[in-house]
Design a protein around this motif. Sequence first.
Motif, PDB file in Angstrom:
ATOM      1  N   LYS A 280     -22.791  11.063  -6.801  1.00 21.48           N
ATOM      2  CA  LYS A 280     -22.914  11.961  -7.198  1.00 21.48           C
ATOM      3  C   LYS A 280     -24.631  12.377  -7.739  1.00 21.48           C
ATOM      4  CE  LYS A 280     -20.595  12.313 -11.309  1.00 21.48           C
ATOM      5  NZ  LYS A 280     -20.739  13.597 -12.092  1.00 21.48           N
ATOM      6  N   ASP A 281     -25.033  10.665  -8.906  1.00 25.11           N
ATOM      7  CA  ASP A 281     -26.354  11.121  -9.650  1.00 25.11           C
ATOM      8  C   ASP A 281     -27.083  10.414  -8.768  1.00 25.11           C
ATOM      9  OD1 ASP A 281     -24.939  10.714 -12.233  1.00 25.11           O
ATOM     10  OD2 ASP A 281     -24.779   9.184 -12.630  1.00 25.11           O
ATOM     11  N   LEU A 282     -27.276  10.406  -7.584  1.00 23.19           N
ATOM     12  CA  LEU A 282     -27.979  10.093  -6.682  1.00 23.19           C
ATOM     13  C   LEU A 282     -28.753  11.283  -6.232  1.00 23.19           C
ATOM     14  CD1 LEU A 282     -26.394   7.633  -3.757  1.00 23.19           C
ATOM     15  CD2 LEU A 282     -28.265   7.340  -5.457  1.00 23.19           C
TER      16      LEU A 282
ATOM     17  N   ASN B 220     -16.005   7.651  -5.651  1.00 24.21           N
ATOM     18  CA  ASN B 220     -14.358   8.213  -5.193  1.00 24.21           C
ATOM     19  C   ASN B 220     -13.941   6.407  -6.518  1.00 24.21           C
ATOM     20  OD1 ASN B 220     -13.879  10.565  -4.422  1.00 24.21           O
ATOM     21  ND2 ASN B 220     -13.791   9.536  -2.547  1.00 24.21           N
ATOM     22  N   GLY B 221     -14.925   6.308  -7.472  1.00 23.08           N
ATOM     23  CA  GLY B 221     -14.299   4.917  -7.746  1.00 23.08           C
ATOM     24  C   GLY B 221     -14.560   3.342  -7.571  1.00 23.08           C
TER      25      GLY B 221
END
Length: 86
Positions: A8-10, A32-33
């Motif tokens: 999500k940081d992308l 998802n880890g």
Amino acid sequence: MPSIIPIKDLKNTARISTMVHESTEPVYVTKNGYGDMVLMSMESYENMIHKYHMYRQIANAEQDISEGKTRPAREALADLRGKYGL
């Protein structure tokens, strides 16, 4: 120490670009880890590819030596001098 970021940081591309260029190591992206992708600067990638090719040539040379595919340097140089008139 390697950087690990969630996918999500992308969304923040400028921050990611800065992070990748400031680091000499790849940035690992998780989803998802779990590991999903690896990011690195073009410079780091080209350096890695250059090292890979160099190590591969060394491995090939070592294999040639172990298989006896060599000859004395003086003999090889004398042949080159004769071939090129040096």
